[in-house]
Motif scaffolding. Structure first.
Motif, PDB file in Angstrom:
ATOM      1  N   LEU A 504      -1.064  -5.141   2.285  1.00  9.07           N
ATOM      2  CA  LEU A 504      -0.357  -4.890   1.033  1.00  9.07           C
ATOM      3  C   LEU A 504       0.569  -6.058   0.711  1.00  9.07           C
ATOM      4  O   LEU A 504       1.165  -6.658   1.615  1.00  9.07           O
ATOM      5  N   LYS A 505       0.687  -6.364  -0.571  1.00 10.66           N
ATOM      6  CA  LYS A 505       1.589  -7.420  -1.016  1.00 10.66           C
ATOM      7  C   LYS A 505       2.387  -6.935  -2.223  1.00 10.66           C
ATOM      8  O   LYS A 505       1.828  -6.636  -3.280  1.00 10.66           O
ATOM      9  N   ASP A 506       3.700  -6.818  -2.024  1.00 12.76           N
ATOM     10  CA  ASP A 506       4.611  -6.351  -3.089  1.00 12.76           C
ATOM     11  C   ASP A 506       4.220  -4.981  -3.610  1.00 12.76           C
ATOM     12  O   ASP A 506       4.172  -4.731  -4.821  1.00 12.76           O
ATOM     13  N   LEU A 507       3.962  -4.071  -2.703  1.00 13.99           N
ATOM     14  CA  LEU A 507       3.720  -2.660  -3.054  1.00 13.99           C
ATOM     15  C   LEU A 507       4.618  -1.791  -2.167  1.00 13.99           C
ATOM     16  O   LEU A 507       4.145  -1.060  -1.301  1.00 13.99           O
ATOM     17  N   PRO A 508       5.923  -1.849  -2.386  1.00 17.18           N
ATOM     18  CA  PRO A 508       6.846  -1.155  -1.492  1.00 17.18           C
ATOM     19  C   PRO A 508       6.783   0.364  -1.598  1.00 17.18           C
ATOM     20  O   PRO A 508       7.229   1.071  -0.702  1.00 17.18           O
ATOM     21  N   ARG A 509       6.221   0.877  -2.673  1.00 16.99           N
ATOM     22  CA  ARG A 509       6.232   2.324  -2.868  1.00 16.99           C
ATOM     23  C   ARG A 509       5.117   3.033  -2.108  1.00 16.99           C
ATOM     24  O   ARG A 509       5.077   4.244  -2.041  1.00 16.99           O
ATOM     25  N   VAL A 510       4.175   2.283  -1.549  1.00 16.90           N
ATOM     26  CA  VAL A 510       3.120   2.918  -0.764  1.00 16.90           C
ATOM     27  C   VAL A 510       3.724   3.457   0.522  1.00 16.90           C
ATOM     28  O   VAL A 510       4.550   2.813   1.176  1.00 16.90           O
ATOM     29  N   GLU A 511       3.368   4.668   0.872  1.00 20.03           N
ATOM     30  CA  GLU A 511       3.914   5.297   2.062  1.00 20.03           C
ATOM     31  C   GLU A 511       3.615   4.451   3.300  1.00 20.03           C
ATOM     32  O   GLU A 511       2.495   3.998   3.515  1.00 20.03           O
ATOM     33  N   LYS A 512       4.660   4.226   4.119  1.00 19.65           N
ATOM     34  CA  LYS A 512       4.504   3.370   5.299  1.00 19.65           C
ATOM     35  C   LYS A 512       3.491   3.946   6.282  1.00 19.65           C
ATOM     36  O   LYS A 512       2.762   3.224   6.934  1.00 19.65           O
ATOM     37  N   THR A 513       3.446   5.271   6.405  1.00 20.93           N
ATOM     38  CA  THR A 513       2.508   5.877   7.356  1.00 20.93           C
ATOM     39  C   THR A 513       1.078   5.528   6.984  1.00 20.93           C
ATOM     40  O   THR A 513       0.249   5.250   7.842  1.00 20.93           O
ATOM     41  N   ALA A 514       0.781   5.520   5.682  1.00 20.94           N
ATOM     42  CA  ALA A 514      -0.567   5.162   5.244  1.00 20.94           C
ATOM     43  C   ALA A 514      -0.843   3.692   5.520  1.00 20.94           C
ATOM     44  O   ALA A 514      -1.916   3.311   5.973  1.00 20.94           O
ATOM     45  N   ALA A 515       0.175   2.852   5.279  1.00 17.43           N
ATOM     46  CA  ALA A 515      -0.022   1.417   5.473  1.00 17.43           C
ATOM     47  C   ALA A 515      -0.220   1.081   6.948  1.00 17.43           C
ATOM     48  O   ALA A 515      -1.109   0.314   7.311  1.00 17.43           O
ATOM     49  N   LEU A 516       0.594   1.687   7.819  1.00 17.60           N
ATOM     50  CA  LEU A 516       0.499   1.380   9.249  1.00 17.60           C
ATOM     51  C   LEU A 516      -0.821   1.826   9.837  1.00 17.60           C
ATOM     52  O   LEU A 516      -1.322   1.234  10.780  1.00 17.60           O
ATOM     53  N   ALA A 517      -1.400   2.859   9.244  1.00 17.05           N
ATOM     54  CA  ALA A 517      -2.651   3.386   9.793  1.00 17.05           C
ATOM     55  C   ALA A 517      -3.814   2.440   9.560  1.00 17.05           C
ATOM     56  O   ALA A 517      -4.824   2.528  10.254  1.00 17.05           O
ATOM     57  N   VAL A 518      -3.696   1.561   8.612  1.00 18.29           N
ATOM     58  CA  VAL A 518      -4.853   0.740   8.253  1.00 18.29           C
ATOM     59  C   VAL A 518      -4.623  -0.750   8.372  1.00 18.29           C
ATOM     60  O   VAL A 518      -5.543  -1.530   8.262  1.00 18.29           O
ATOM     61  N   VAL A 519      -3.369  -1.134   8.518  1.00 18.75           N
ATOM     62  CA  VAL A 519      -3.098  -2.567   8.634  1.00 18.75           C
ATOM     63  C   VAL A 519      -3.247  -3.006  10.079  1.00 18.75           C
ATOM     64  O   VAL A 519      -2.666  -2.398  10.987  1.00 18.75           O
ATOM     65  N   ALA A 520      -4.010  -4.033  10.326  1.00 16.98           N
ATOM     66  CA  ALA A 520      -4.246  -4.463  11.712  1.00 16.98           C
ATOM     67  C   ALA A 520      -2.984  -5.094  12.288  1.00 16.98           C
ATOM     68  O   ALA A 520      -2.242  -5.758  11.573  1.00 16.98           O
TER      69      ALA A 520
END
Length: 520
Positions: A504-520
């Motif tokens: 993600l780049k400059d999308l702070p509103r995305v839930e962190k749990t969703a981001a952590l689950a898919v970001v390597a």
């Protein structure tokens, strides 16, 4: 106070001659627009006088000239037919109050919210209606012939019978005057006349009017067959002096204040008149050699005061008019004194020259308005809109058709709806882009991304194949709807099942749990 007085007296040698030129241009237009509106010619002159003596004083513009406008004839004609002249002028007065309220509400920016294609479509439709309505005056057609039912009988024979009988109802004198007047107006619009120092000072409409009067006088004396009958001449009340002028002022019909349809007409006059004023004001500012900028909100207040006064005196609605304003500027005007001079001359002419004005054939005025209508709806304008693409041409064409088939207010609303549709469609397709390089994807969000873009976003996310690397970039987005964020979150939650890695780049509103689950 002394400073302001010096400012206006400094340019008197420019402003007084310019005021005379504007008067000569405005007089036939005031009379012609009144006739086209189905109102007494006196109403048009009243509006011109108020535009010169009232609006110009209150206005913040130094060069804008106000008076009755051809663009409002359709609304006024419908109001006269529905409410009578007394009801129509009451609607004018009420529209003035609406405009004053718009000025205090700082609505001077409304012109920017109407697509130019819709405004041009409105003006083109008005031009077509003007042409159709002025043709009977141009040929001296007797209105009584409209009631001839012969064209409804005996099929084609009845139709030819009606056409043949119509020819007997046409005044040859009016037709000649209209054709020659059109030729004069077209000639006066050429570079040869404009380049002549002396002829350029004489307005074409004045030349056409003088020709019409002289032709009719000559026909009455030499060839009565070509003489124009009195019903096809201007009919102003015989006035001499201020007292008789005051006696001709007709008050509005206040009994119609309980009719809500009247308020709809008044609101339509206020909206369309304000749009025309703001567009004219913008054009005048561009033509101003001193590059002054007029305050739009003050102009709405000035037009409101003018329309209220005009309506209360039995006059037509008023707008800033680019034809008269440009004539004033071209004649050398520097301040609003030129507009005031033209108002004074209009007042004096109707007080002391009514007998002369009543000699003007309606065919002359019809020729002026026919040319005005043609300029509003000229084929070149249609070609220009077509060349701009379907997204510009469709609102333009739909607005014209809707106004011709319904009325001005409904037609504008339909045109706005079509224009809004194309704006949404453009935003719908340009809200984001997906770029692919092998198994690498870049999803870039552009400007505003609303819930309207949710369906195409889902479709584009489905194009991303498994075992891919995706960058979702929100750097260029100024607004991202919550529905869009939830769609991205859902995609990210399911991405690991397809071995899709997401950054993600400059999308702070995305839930962190969703981001952590898919970001390597």
């Amino acid at each position: 106070m002394r400073k302001h007085l010096d400012y206006y007296t400094r340019y008197l040698n420019n402003d007084i001659p310019a005021g005379v030129v504007v008067f000569l241009v405005a007089l036939p237009l005031c009379l012609g627009i009144a006739v086209a509106s189905g109102a007494p010619p006196f109403s048009g002159v009243i509006a011109g006088i108020v535009g010169g003596l009232v609006v110009s004083v209150v206005s913040g513009s130094q060069l804008s000239v106000s008076g009755p406008a051809a663009g409002l004839t359709v609304i006024v004609a419908a109001a006269v037919e529905k409410f009578g002249v007394g009801g129509a002028v009451l609607a004018v007065a009420l529209s003035g109050l609406f405009q004053i309220g718009m000025g205090y509400a700082r609505a001077g920016v409304i012109g920017a919210y109407f697509p130019s294609a819709v405004i041009k479509g409105m003006l083109a439709a008005i031009g077509l209606i003007l042409i159709v309505k002025q043709l009977p005056h141009a040929i001296g057609y007797d209105v009584e012939a409209d009631s001839d039912p012969s064209f409804l009988e005996n099929g084609a024979n009845g139709t030819f019978s009606f056409v043949w009988s119509s020819l007997n109802s046409i005044s040859p004198g009016s037709t000649i005057v209209a054709l020659v007047s059109l030729a004069i107006l077209l000639l006066w619009d050429t570079d040869r006349i404009r380049g002549n120092r002396i002829l350029a000072l004489v307005p074409g409409p004045l030349v056409a009017v003088v020709f019409g009067i002289l032709f009719n006088l000559a026909a009455q004396a030499v060839a009565p067959f070509f003489a124009i009958s009195p019903q096809h001449l201007v009919t102003l009340p015989q006035i001499f002096g201020p007292l008789q002028f005051a006696g001709q002022i007709h008050l509005p019909d206040f009994r119609l204040l309980t009719d809500y349809h009247l308020y709809v007409t008044a609101a339509t006059l206020a909206l369309v008149g304000s749009l025309e004023t703001l567009l004219s004001l913008e054009a005048v500012d561009k033509l101003d050699p001193l590059k002054r900028t007029a305050p739009t909100n003050q102009e709405l207040k000035a037009q409101g005061v003018g329309n209220f006064v005009s309506g209360m005196m039995g006059g037509l609605p008023i707008t800033a008019v680019i034809v008269r304003s440009s004539a004033s500027i071209n004649a050398g005007a520097h301040t609003k004194v030129a507009c005031i001079v033209h108002g004074v001359l209009l007042l004096l002419s109707v007080m002391f020259l009514a007998s002369v004005l009543n000699m003007i054939p309606l065919a002359c005025l019809a020729a002026v308005l026919l040319l005005t209508g043609f300029k509003l709806a000229k084929p070149k304008l249609v070609a220009e809109q077509f060349e701009k693409g379907f997204e510009q041409f469709a609102p333009f064409a739909v607005t014209i058709a809707a106004i011709l088939l319904t009325d001005l207010l409904k037609g504008m609303a339909i045109g706005m709806a079509v224009g809004l549709f194309f704006v949404l469609r453009t935003n719908y397709h340009s809200a984001f882009t997906l770029t692919r390089d092998g198994n690498h994807y870049l999803l870039r969000l552009q400007k505003d991304v609303s819930f309207l873009n949710k369906a195409p976003l889902r479709n584009i996310l489905e194009e991303i194949e498994g075992d891919s690397f995706v960058v979702i970039d929100g750097t260029r987005a100024t607004f991202i709807d919550r529905d869009i964020m939830e769609t991205l979150e859902d995609f990210m939650k399911a991405a690991s099942d397809n071995n899709i890695r997401v950054i993600l780049k400059d999308l702070p509103r995305v839930e962190k749990t969703a981001a952590l689950a898919v970001v390597a």
